[in-house]
Design a protein around this motif. Structure first.
Motif, PDB file in Angstrom:
ATOM      1  N   SER A 264     -13.982   1.123  -4.935  1.00 17.62           N
ATOM      2  CA  SER A 264     -14.674   1.772  -6.050  1.00 17.62           C
ATOM      3  C   SER A 264     -13.811   2.866  -6.660  1.00 17.62           C
ATOM      4  N   ALA A 265     -13.163   3.663  -5.827  1.00 18.71           N
ATOM      5  CA  ALA A 265     -12.284   4.725  -6.332  1.00 18.71           C
ATOM      6  C   ALA A 265     -11.112   4.136  -7.112  1.00 18.71           C
ATOM      7  N   ILE A 266     -10.558   3.035  -6.612  1.00 15.37           N
ATOM      8  CA  ILE A 266      -9.459   2.373  -7.320  1.00 15.37           C
ATOM      9  C   ILE A 266      -9.923   1.919  -8.705  1.00 15.37           C
ATOM     10  N   CYS A 267     -11.109   1.325  -8.783  1.00 15.51           N
ATOM     11  CA  CYS A 267     -11.636   0.860 -10.075  1.00 15.51           C
ATOM     12  C   CYS A 267     -11.924   2.017 -11.024  1.00 15.51           C
ATOM     13  N   VAL A 268     -12.494   3.099 -10.510  1.00 16.57           N
ATOM     14  CA  VAL A 268     -12.758   4.273 -11.350  1.00 16.57           C
ATOM     15  C   VAL A 268     -11.428   4.845 -11.865  1.00 16.57           C
ATOM     16  N   GLY A 269     -10.464   5.000 -10.985  1.00 16.98           N
ATOM     17  CA  GLY A 269      -9.159   5.520 -11.391  1.00 16.98           C
ATOM     18  C   GLY A 269      -8.479   4.618 -12.406  1.00 16.98           C
ATOM     19  N   ALA A 270      -8.525   3.311 -12.185  1.00 21.51           N
ATOM     20  CA  ALA A 270      -7.928   2.370 -13.130  1.00 21.51           C
ATOM     21  C   ALA A 270      -8.649   2.428 -14.475  1.00 21.51           C
TER      22      ALA A 270
ATOM     23  N   ILE B 124      -6.921   6.225  -7.462  1.00 22.00           N
ATOM     24  CA  ILE B 124      -6.249   4.976  -7.084  1.00 22.00           C
ATOM     25  C   ILE B 124      -5.465   5.168  -5.784  1.00 22.00           C
ATOM     26  N   ALA B 125      -4.721   6.258  -5.678  1.00 20.59           N
ATOM     27  CA  ALA B 125      -3.927   6.513  -4.466  1.00 20.59           C
ATOM     28  C   ALA B 125      -4.832   6.731  -3.253  1.00 20.59           C
ATOM     29  N   GLY B 126      -5.913   7.479  -3.417  1.00 22.47           N
ATOM     30  CA  GLY B 126      -6.846   7.694  -2.310  1.00 22.47           C
ATOM     31  C   GLY B 126      -7.481   6.390  -1.849  1.00 22.47           C
ATOM     32  N   GLY B 127      -7.849   5.545  -2.797  1.00 21.15           N
ATOM     33  CA  GLY B 127      -8.407   4.240  -2.441  1.00 21.15           C
ATOM     34  C   GLY B 127      -7.387   3.363  -1.735  1.00 21.15           C
ATOM     35  N   ALA B 128      -6.169   3.362  -2.248  1.00 21.65           N
ATOM     36  CA  ALA B 128      -5.103   2.589  -1.596  1.00 21.65           C
ATOM     37  C   ALA B 128      -4.867   3.093  -0.177  1.00 21.65           C
ATOM     38  N   ALA B 129      -4.891   4.406   0.000  1.00 16.12           N
ATOM     39  CA  ALA B 129      -4.683   4.979   1.335  1.00 16.12           C
ATOM     40  C   ALA B 129      -5.841   4.634   2.274  1.00 16.12           C
ATOM     41  N   GLY B 130      -7.076   4.696   1.760  1.00 13.37           N
ATOM     42  CA  GLY B 130      -8.228   4.340   2.597  1.00 13.37           C
ATOM     43  C   GLY B 130      -8.137   2.907   3.105  1.00 13.37           C
ATOM     44  N   ASN B 131      -7.788   1.987   2.216  1.00 12.15           N
ATOM     45  CA  ASN B 131      -7.653   0.593   2.640  1.00 12.15           C
ATOM     46  C   ASN B 131      -6.426   0.383   3.522  1.00 12.15           C
TER      47      ASN B 131
ATOM     48  N   GLY C 123       0.817  -1.218   0.000  1.00 12.89           N
ATOM     49  CA  GLY C 123       0.000   0.000   0.000  1.00 12.89           C
ATOM     50  C   GLY C 123       0.843   1.256   0.000  1.00 12.89           C
ATOM     51  N   ILE C 124       1.869   1.272   0.822  1.00 10.63           N
ATOM     52  CA  ILE C 124       2.754   2.447   0.892  1.00 10.63           C
ATOM     53  C   ILE C 124       3.483   2.640  -0.437  1.00 10.63           C
ATOM     54  N   VAL C 125       4.026   1.561  -0.992  1.00 11.58           N
ATOM     55  CA  VAL C 125       4.737   1.656  -2.276  1.00 11.58           C
ATOM     56  C   VAL C 125       3.782   2.132  -3.371  1.00 11.58           C
ATOM     57  N   ALA C 126       2.547   1.642  -3.363  1.00 15.96           N
ATOM     58  CA  ALA C 126       1.567   2.058  -4.379  1.00 15.96           C
ATOM     59  C   ALA C 126       1.276   3.555  -4.285  1.00 15.96           C
TER      60      ALA C 126
END
Length: 159
Positions: A135-141, A97-104, A69-72
């Motif tokens: 959902s944010a990760i999927c939208v960003g991707a 994508i980064a916001g979703g990764a940070a949330g998780n 997560g941190i690397v992403a």
């Protein structure tokens, strides 16, 4: 909207929705919202997307996912600064994508697992439960994939 502002909006929306689920549901409780299609349910995921590696019984699994997560987040932020001049839509894509990764990532550090609660299904088939961060990760991707297909280099030569 600026990159960092969108990252923060995604994190806040994700964490507020998870706070509501944690304060309003018991673990594994489900509430039908749209009969035959959509429930809210409180489940946790110690694995990756779609519960991959959730059954791996190793104390290192947690640290691995925190590290990923941190690397992403760092990689996406660097990617934003590199790609933002190519097309302005790379910013929102990377920020989602980064916001979703940070949330998780916040869930993993705080709770040891990610809180999921959207349950979409048709008859007996249930899509794996997911959350606002997913959902944010999927939208960003999705934005990134569309840009990658449509935004061809302007200086390419045909052979």
């Amino acid at each position: 909207m600026g990159y960092f502002l969108l990252v923060i909006v995604v994190i806040v929306a994700d964490q507020l929705s998870k706070w509501w689920i944690l304060s309003s549901f018991r673990l594994y409780e489900s509430r039908e919202i749209i009969p035959g299609f959509f429930n809210l349910v409180y489940v946790t995921n110690t694995g990756a997307a779609f519960s991959m590696f959730a059954d791996v019984d190793s104390p290192w699994r947690h640290y691995f996912f925190v590290g990923v997560g941190i690397v992403a987040i760092v990689g996406l932020t660097a990617g934003y600064f590199i790609m933002r001049r190519e097309n302005r839509w790379y910013g929102p894509a990377f920020a989602c994508i980064a916001g979703g990764a940070a949330g998780n990532l916040i869930d993993r550090v705080r709770l040891g697992a990610v809180v999921d609660f959207f349950d979409v299904y048709i008859q007996d088939y249930h899509w794996p439960a997911f959350n606002v961060a997913d959902s944010a990760i999927c939208v960003g991707a999705g934005i990134f994939i569309v840009l990658s297909i449509l935004d061809r280099p302007k200086n390419s030569t045909k052979e």
